[in-house]
Design a protein around this motif. Structure first.
Motif, PDB file in Angstrom:
ATOM      1  N   ARG A   1      50.716  29.080  41.855  1.00 57.54           N
ATOM      2  CA  ARG A   1      50.024  30.137  42.851  1.00 57.54           C
ATOM      3  C   ARG A   1      50.821  30.776  43.658  1.00 57.54           C
ATOM      4  O   ARG A   1      50.702  31.636  44.110  1.00 57.54           O
ATOM      5  CB  ARG A   1      48.786  29.223  43.449  1.00 57.54           C
TER       6      ARG A   1
ATOM      7  N   HIS B   1      41.204  37.037  38.317  1.00 59.84           N
ATOM      8  CA  HIS B   1      41.827  37.154  39.421  1.00 59.84           C
ATOM      9  C   HIS B   1      43.197  36.465  39.794  1.00 59.84           C
ATOM     10  O   HIS B   1      43.242  35.213  40.280  1.00 59.84           O
ATOM     11  CB  HIS B   1      40.738  36.472  40.630  1.00 59.84           C
TER      12      HIS B   1
ATOM     13  N   SER C   1      44.718  35.141  43.173  1.00 60.80           N
ATOM     14  CA  SER C   1      43.746  34.446  43.934  1.00 60.80           C
ATOM     15  C   SER C   1      44.271  33.016  44.004  1.00 60.80           C
ATOM     16  O   SER C   1      44.492  32.424  43.101  1.00 60.80           O
ATOM     17  CB  SER C   1      42.228  34.499  43.611  1.00 60.80           C
TER      18      SER C   1
ATOM     19  N   ARG D   1      42.410  30.612  45.078  1.00 59.52           N
ATOM     20  CA  ARG D   1      41.379  29.983  44.617  1.00 59.52           C
ATOM     21  C   ARG D   1      40.976  30.208  43.294  1.00 59.52           C
ATOM     22  O   ARG D   1      40.934  31.349  42.686  1.00 59.52           O
ATOM     23  CB  ARG D   1      40.278  30.098  45.227  1.00 59.52           C
TER      24      ARG D   1
ATOM     25  N   LEU E   1      35.864  28.988  41.232  1.00 52.73           N
ATOM     26  CA  LEU E   1      35.048  29.784  41.864  1.00 52.73           C
ATOM     27  C   LEU E   1      33.581  29.464  42.096  1.00 52.73           C
ATOM     28  O   LEU E   1      32.666  29.835  42.922  1.00 52.73           O
ATOM     29  CB  LEU E   1      35.225  31.014  41.345  1.00 52.73           C
TER      30      LEU E   1
ATOM     31  N   TRP F   1      42.890  24.298  45.517  1.00 54.39           N
ATOM     32  CA  TRP F   1      42.604  25.239  46.468  1.00 54.39           C
ATOM     33  C   TRP F   1      42.264  24.429  47.770  1.00 54.39           C
ATOM     34  O   TRP F   1      42.761  24.833  48.802  1.00 54.39           O
ATOM     35  CB  TRP F   1      41.376  25.675  45.979  1.00 54.39           C
TER      36      TRP F   1
ATOM     37  N   GLN G   1      43.883  25.114  51.391  1.00 52.97           N
ATOM     38  CA  GLN G   1      43.077  24.975  52.753  1.00 52.97           C
ATOM     39  C   GLN G   1      43.542  24.242  53.799  1.00 52.97           C
ATOM     40  O   GLN G   1      43.644  24.341  54.862  1.00 52.97           O
ATOM     41  CB  GLN G   1      41.583  24.827  52.484  1.00 52.97           C
TER      42      GLN G   1
ATOM     43  N   ARG H   1      44.872  34.519  49.733  1.00 52.03           N
ATOM     44  CA  ARG H   1      44.062  35.395  48.865  1.00 52.03           C
ATOM     45  C   ARG H   1      43.273  34.644  48.075  1.00 52.03           C
ATOM     46  O   ARG H   1      43.331  33.775  47.725  1.00 52.03           O
ATOM     47  CB  ARG H   1      45.138  36.429  48.103  1.00 52.03           C
ATOM     48  N   THR H   2      41.769  35.276  48.401  1.00 51.26           N
ATOM     49  CA  THR H   2      40.724  34.943  47.468  1.00 51.26           C
ATOM     50  C   THR H   2      39.936  36.036  46.492  1.00 51.26           C
ATOM     51  O   THR H   2      40.504  37.216  46.938  1.00 51.26           O
ATOM     52  CB  THR H   2      39.636  34.402  48.377  1.00 51.26           C
ATOM     53  N   PRO H   3      39.386  35.799  45.753  1.00 50.23           N
ATOM     54  CA  PRO H   3      38.933  36.866  44.764  1.00 50.23           C
ATOM     55  C   PRO H   3      38.288  38.214  45.617  1.00 50.23           C
ATOM     56  O   PRO H   3      38.587  39.174  44.960  1.00 50.23           O
ATOM     57  CB  PRO H   3      37.492  36.268  43.992  1.00 50.23           C
ATOM     58  N   GLU H   4      37.613  37.839  46.897  1.00 48.92           N
ATOM     59  CA  GLU H   4      37.322  38.983  47.377  1.00 48.92           C
ATOM     60  C   GLU H   4      38.246  39.881  48.029  1.00 48.92           C
ATOM     61  O   GLU H   4      38.010  41.085  48.229  1.00 48.92           O
ATOM     62  CB  GLU H   4      36.495  38.433  48.646  1.00 48.92           C
TER      63      GLU H   4
END
Length: 296
Positions: A74, A248, A251, A253, A256, A265, A269, A281-284
């Protein structure tokens, strides 16, 4: 998705990177390494077994797999978050202890497979359409020699002297761990904490990778070249939710949806709360990838 240089079109340029033309060749170093770990595990695993040695093996396996997922995959492969140099180095060192390879080799191999799997056609080495046994032999004892391979920009890793050292000495990095294990529990801890762990991790890693890319599990309506392997979600630290990852890739994460356990993930955090990583970074915050199915 990753840094590919040069970005040329094989149809327009006959010497452009080509994921199809190539052959699988024996990799003596990888074969000796993986073969030795498996041979020692099979030869001495039973006679050196004890509950403490099993606990050590499981604990180290979980820690190194977590670091491989978070640090090598990641962070270094996808830049899904940012970290300081020493956080990066510690994660990379622990990830290297999986026995799967050094930082440059692991990230380079990841980029090569990811690039090939997103082309319209690719060599069978990348596509996981053969049997699991065939792919285990290919990945643990061989390598792909493409006629026209791509070139990836790995300068972000190459600039760090510690990561370069880990690349040159990734096999030797087991030595201090083995010495400590020997002092703690003798040969039982060494066999189970090093050889059994590395053998199981390597076989497990390539098994999940094979199943996560096998076309049988891919829904006909899905354009995503990846499968979610539910039974491996926990032990892979979230890597087995591979359809999500292909959608993604940058991402941090991967798990999901409800019920998709992603310990990688959760670890990221925790590191973020401690101030050790940032820009997570996250999918959003990332753009989904357009997939081109490989046909061979």
């Amino acid at each position: 998705m990753h840094d590919l240089l040069p970005a040329r079109d094989a149809a327009a340029d006959p010497i452009a990177p080509d994921p199809e033309a190539g052959r699988i060749v024996w990799d003596p170093a990888a074969s000796l390494w993986n073969g030795s770990m498996l041979a020692i595990a099979l030869s001495f695993g039973v006679q050196t077994f004890s509950l403490p040695s099993l606990c050590v093996s499981v604990a180290l396996g979980a820690l190194t797999t977590l670091a491989m997922s978070v640090g090598l995959h990641r962070l270094l492969a996808h830049a899904a978050f940012s970290a300081g140099p020493w956080t990066t180095r510690v994660l990379a060192w622990l990830g290297v202890l999986t026995g799967l390879g050094g930082p440059l080799g692991a990230v380079g191999a990841h980029h090569l497979s990811d690039w090939a799997q997103h082309r319209p056609a690719a060599h069978p080495f990348f596509m996981h359409r053969r049997s699991l046994a065939t792919h285990l032999v290919w990945r643990m004892h061989g390598r792909i020699d493409l006629a026209h391979p791509p070139v990836f920009d790995l300068s972000r890793i190459e600039r760090d002297p510690v990561l370069r050292l880990l690349e040159r000495t990734w096999m030797l990095q087991q030595t201090p761990v083995a010495a400590l294990l020997f002092l703690m529990g003798g040969w039982s801890f060494v066999v189970w904490g090093i050889c059994v762990r590395v053998a199981v991790t390597t076989i497990g890693y390539w098994t999940v990778a094979h199943l996560a890319h096998h076309p049988v599990g891919q829904a006909a309506e899905s354009e995503t070249p990846g499968n979610d392997i539910a039974w491996a979600g926990l032990v892979s630290m979230g890597e087995a939710w591979h359809r999500n990852h292909h959608d993604h890739p940058t991402s941090a994460r991967i798990g999901l949806y409800q019920g998709q356990i992603d310990l990688g993930w959760r670890f990221i955090q925790t590191l973020e709360r401690l101030g050790l990583v940032w820009d997570v970074r996250t999918p959003e915050a990332v753009t989904p990838v357009l997939h081109l199915h490989a046909e061979h």
